[in-house]
Enzyme design. Structure first.
Site, mmCIF file in Angstrom:
data_model
loop_
_atom_site.group_PDB
_atom_site.id
_atom_site.type_symbol
_atom_site.label_atom_id
_atom_site.label_comp_id
_atom_site.label_asym_id
_atom_site.label_seq_id
_atom_site.Cartn_x
_atom_site.Cartn_y
_atom_site.Cartn_z
ATOM 1 N N SER A 140 1.259 0.989 3.253
ATOM 2 C CA SER A 140 2.100 1.662 2.260
ATOM 3 C C SER A 140 1.341 2.916 1.827
ATOM 4 O O SER A 140 0.106 2.966 1.956
ATOM 5 C CB SER A 140 2.287 0.730 1.062
ATOM 6 N N TYR A 153 -0.755 -5.128 -5.357
ATOM 7 C CA TYR A 153 -0.053 -4.673 -4.145
ATOM 8 C C TYR A 153 -0.870 -3.605 -3.422
ATOM 9 O O TYR A 153 -1.057 -3.657 -2.198
ATOM 10 C CB TYR A 153 1.326 -4.127 -4.542
#
Ligand SMILES: NC(=O)c1ccc[n+]([C@@H]2O[C@H](COP(=O)([O-])OP(=O)(O)OC[C@H]3O[C@@H](n4cnc5c(N)ncnc54)[C@H](OP(=O)(O)O)[C@@H]3O)[C@@H](O)[C@H]2O)c1
Length: 262
Positions: A140, A153
């Site tokens: 990401s 995350y």
């Protein structure tokens, strides 16, 4: 890279970016694919959309060792080889670390990291039989630049980045290309509660990622020149990125308040 004869496993292939990658591989001629997800109905519905390819639906939770063992046994018996493993399944839970439940911390790490490491290790004997394969990680933008409210995350996605680099160096004697995809906000079910405008289209992310694979790229980074600049700044002058993040703190807090897709 030609895809006609490849055997491809995509975790999280029943939704979002994984589903778009599935569609793109099929579009490029791939006929043997397998998708993994926890919800069998979702897997079957997606597999039913593509009549031109044989899609194995492998129900399982990537955080469960016994599910991974079963998945790899099935692939071993049915295919005996694996050309491309796409570690795409992932979950997110945003918020201040102090407010996050133990369960959301443990699940994000187990699904986004431990599942990737274990599945890759278990698939290696099959991948090492490929005459031209790939190991693809889906990190990401947060795997490069950690934003507040995404501490867990972002940590999991940075782990995916490091794992890819290590595996590329570890597997150099095999014809296995190791590539990492760094999507920015992409319009998938994961982002339903994220309050972000102008998200990327998952089909575009899949197309450009597979173009990157064909070109032998090791990183496919979305978000344009600005993102590349920010990555450089974050590495060379992280305090500058701190300032940027502090100036947007309240906006980010509000935007991420309901972002949870577990
Ligand atoms: N969308 C974005 O803006 C964005 C940005 C950067 C990175 N990413 C990354 O891109 C990847 C795909 O995200 P997405 O946006 O496409 O999400 P999505 O639409 O929510 O799809 C997630 C997929 O992963 C599967 N999955 C989730 N947990 C699983 C588990 N424990 N075991 C097996 N399968 C599991 C889901 O199926 P089941 O629920 O049925 O298990 C689903 O097929 C993720 O790794 C995510 O972190 C996304």
């Amino acid at each position: 890279m030609e895809f006609q004869d490849k055997h491809i496993l995509i975790t999280g292939g029943s939704s979002g970016i994984g589903k778009a990658l599935l569609a793109e591989f099929i579009e490029r001629g791939c006929r043997n694919l397998a998708i993994v997800g926890r919800d069998q109905e979702k897997l079957e519905a997606v597999a039913g959309e593509y009549r031109d390819a044989e899609i194995l639906t492998l129900q399982g939770d990537v955080a469960q060792v016994e599910d991974l063992n079963r998945i790899v046994t099935v692939l071993s018996e049915k295919w005996g080889v694996l050309d491309i493993l796409v570690n795409n399944a992932g979950v997110v839970s945003a918020g201040l670390l102090e407010n996050m439940s133990d369960e959301d911390i443990i699940s994000q790490v187990n699904i986004n990291v431990t599942g990737v490491l274990l599945l890759t290790r278990k698939c290696l004997p099959l991948l090492q039989k490929s005459k031209g394969g790939a190991l693809i990680g889906v990190s990401s933008g947060l795997g490069y630049i950690a934003n507040p409210f995404y501490s867990v995350y972002a940590a999991t996605k940075a782990a995916v980045r490091q794992f890819s680099d290590a595996m590329r160096r570890e597997l150099h004697q095999y014809p296995i290309h190791v590539m990492t995809i760094y999507p920015t906000a992409t319009d998938t079910p994961m982002m339903t509660n994220a309050a972000v405008d102008n998200m990327d289209d998952p089909a575009m992310v899949a197309r450009e990622s597979i173009d990157g694979l064909v070109m032998g790229k090791i990183n496919v980074i979305f978000g344009g020149e600005q993102r590349l600049d920010d990555i450089r700044t974050n590495f060379l002058d992280p305090l500058k990125m701190d300032e940027k993040s502090i100036s947007r703190y309240e906006e980010l807090k509000e935007r991420t308040a309901k972002h949870r897709a577990m």
